[in-house]
Design an enzyme around this catalytic site. Structure first.
Site, short mmCIF file in Angstrom:
data_model
loop_
_atom_site.label_atom_id
_atom_site.label_comp_id
_atom_site.label_asym_id
_atom_site.label_seq_id
_atom_site.Cartn_x
_atom_site.Cartn_y
_atom_site.Cartn_z
N TRP A 109 41.97 -33.00 13.83
CA TRP A 109 40.75 -32.37 14.34
C TRP A 109 39.75 -33.38 14.89
CZ3 TRP A 109 40.68 -27.90 16.23
CH2 TRP A 109 41.55 -26.92 15.74
N ASP A 179 31.37 -32.72 11.15
CA ASP A 179 32.12 -31.46 11.19
C ASP A 179 32.60 -31.21 9.77
OD1 ASP A 179 33.96 -29.42 11.41
OD2 ASP A 179 35.06 -30.30 13.09
N LYS A 203 37.16 -20.95 6.78
CA LYS A 203 37.84 -21.70 5.72
C LYS A 203 37.30 -21.26 4.35
CE LYS A 203 39.82 -24.31 8.87
NZ LYS A 203 41.25 -24.26 9.20
#
Length: 368
Positions: A109, A179, A203
C-alpha cells in the site's frame, strides 16, 4: 453457492471489508428497515436532515474522545477512499515548498501511495523494503529524517505483508502524515503528534464508502487557493462533511462502531488489550507449529491486525483454504500480490473466532 452457505459472520477473517461487531450488525439490520428515532430506513434519510447533522456531530465528538484530540484538529468524513488522500495530501501541503516530502516504502500500500504522490511532486523515498521482499520495517538508525521536508508520510500497518509500526516515526518539527486505514481506532496512537491521519473505514470501523480524515488546523494556512472544491479540505470543513451528498449509511455505521468502542469495549486501551491477546494467540500457534506454518513478517514488526503466513507449498495452502471454507471460515486467502494465507483480526473479530481458527489449524496440521 454451497460453500458460502456454510460460512459464518463471526468467522470472517477478511482483509477488508472486515468483520463488524455482532451488536453493530444487529443495529444496522434494524436501521435498514427503520431508524427508531426517525421512522425511516437509513437508506432513505436525507443527508440534509437535522438528524444526519447530529450523527456527524456525535461521530466527530466520539472520535475526539477516543483519541484525546482537541479543537485544533478537524474531523472529516470523506469519499474516495484512502486512494484519494494519496493525491490530496501533496496537493494540500506542498504549496510554496521547494524541498521534497519524505515517504517510506514498506509494502504494497505504501507503494501505491508513491505512485500517486509522484504525479504531484518529486519526493524522497527515505527507506524501501522492496529488495528484502517487505519482510521487515526499518530500525530507527536506518532513517535519516530531514528537518526541512514539508512532511513525512508513512503507512502505519501494511495489510498485505502483515507489518505494523509500533512506534511514532519522524521529527516533531516536520508534519507527520499517516495512512492508518487498517489500524485506526484499534489502539491508542498519540494522534496529536500527527499533522494528518487518514483511514478508510472498511477494516476496523465500518463499511466501505467513507474515509476518516483528521487534519491539524495550522496545516490549512498555506493551502493553495486553486484546488477544486472536492479536493479542498476547507470545503469539507466548512460544510461539516456535507459538501456533496455523503454516504449516510456508511457514516452511520461508523457512528455505531464508535459507540461500541466507547460504551461496550471501554475505549482504545481496552480495545488494544483485546487485539494484543488475539494476535499473541495466533502468532504463538505459528511459532509452535515446528515450521508447518511459517510467519512472513519479522517478529519485531508483526502486525496485530493482519497475521500473514505460508505453508510448505502453494498446493498445501490451497488445501488449507478449501478445508477452512468447509469449516465455515472466510477471508483467509492471502492478498493476490503475494499469495499465502492471511488472517485479519480487526476490532470486530472476537477472541473466540481466533481460538476456533487455532483449533482448525492444529487439526489440519495433524491430518496433513
Amino acid at each position: 453457492m454451497p460453500l458460502q452457505q456454510n460460512m459464518n459472520n463471526s468467522l470472517n477473517f477478511s482483509g477488508g471489508p472486515g468483520a463488524l461487531p455482532a451488536t453493530v450488525l444487529a443495529q444496522v439490520q434494524e436501521a435498514i428497515i427503520c431508524v427508531p428515532e426517525v421512522g425511516l430506513s437509513i437508506l432513505g434519510i436525507s443527508h440534509r436532515s437535522e438528524w444526519f447533522a447530529e450523527v456527524v456531530r456525535e461521530l466527530e465528538n466520539n472520535i475526539r474522545r477516543l483519541l484525546g484530540l482537541d479543537q485544533g484538529y478537524h474531523v472529516l468524513f470523506l469519499q474516495g477512499g484512502a486512494t484519494q488522500q494519496f493525491s490530496m495530501v501533496p496537493m494540500t501541503l506542498l504549496h510554496g515548498k521547494t524541498e521534497p516530502p519524505e515517504y517510506l516504502h514498506t509494502g504494497y500500500w505504501s507503494g501505491k501511495v508513491l505512485g500517486e504522490a509522484r504525479k504531484e511532486t518529486k519526493l524522497r523515498v527515505l527507506w524501501s523494503g522492496e529488495s528484502d521482499g517487505f519482510h521487515r520495517l526499518p530500525a530507527d538508525e536506518e532513517l535519516d529524517f530531514s528537518a526541512t521536508a514539508p512532511y513525512l508520510h508513512y503507512v502505519s500497518n501494511e495489510t498485505v505483508e502483515g507489518l505494523q509500526f509500533h512506534r511514532v516515526l519522524g521529527r516533531d518539527d516536520v508534519p507527520r502524515v499517516c495512512d492508518m486505514s487498517s489500524d485506526f481506532l484499534s489502539k491508542p496512537c498519540e494522534a496529536d503528534r500527527f499533522g494528518i491521519i487518514y483511514a478508510h473505514a472498511q477494516k476496523n470501523i465500518g463499511p466501505a464508502g467513507v474515509t476518516v480524515v483528521l487534519i491539524r488546523d495550522e496545516l490549512l494556512q498555506d493551502m493553495p487557493d486553486n484546488l477544486p472544491g472536492w479536493l479542498d479540505y476547507r470545503s469539507h470543513i466548512k460544510a461539516h462533511s456535507n459538501y456533496n451528498t455523503p454516504p449516510v449509511f456508511a457514516i452511520y455505521v461508523v457512528l455505531l462502531v464508535t459507540r461500541w468502542l466507547l460504551d461496550d469495549i471501554g475505549g482504545l486501551n481496552a480495545m488494544n488489550t483485546l487485539n494484543q491477546r488475539k494476535a499473541a494467540l495466533l502468532y504463538e500457534a505459528l511459532d509452535q507449529s515446528d515450521g508447518f506454518y511459517q510467519g512472513r513478517a519479522a517478529m519485531a514488526d508483526r502486525s496485530l491486525m493482519n497475521v500473514v503466513f505460508n505453508l510448505a507449498t502453494p498446493e498445501l495452502e490451497q488445501r488449507f483454504l478449501a478445508a477452512s471454507r468447509d469449516a465455515g471460515f472466510s477471508g483467509l486467502s492471502g492478498h493476490r500480490a503475494i499469495g499465502g494465507i492471511r488472517a485479519s483480526i480487526y476490532n470486530g473479530l472476537e477472541l473466540h473466532a481466533v481460538e476456533k481458527l487455532i483449533d482448525f489449524m492444529l487439526e489440519f496440521q495433524k491430518t496433513r
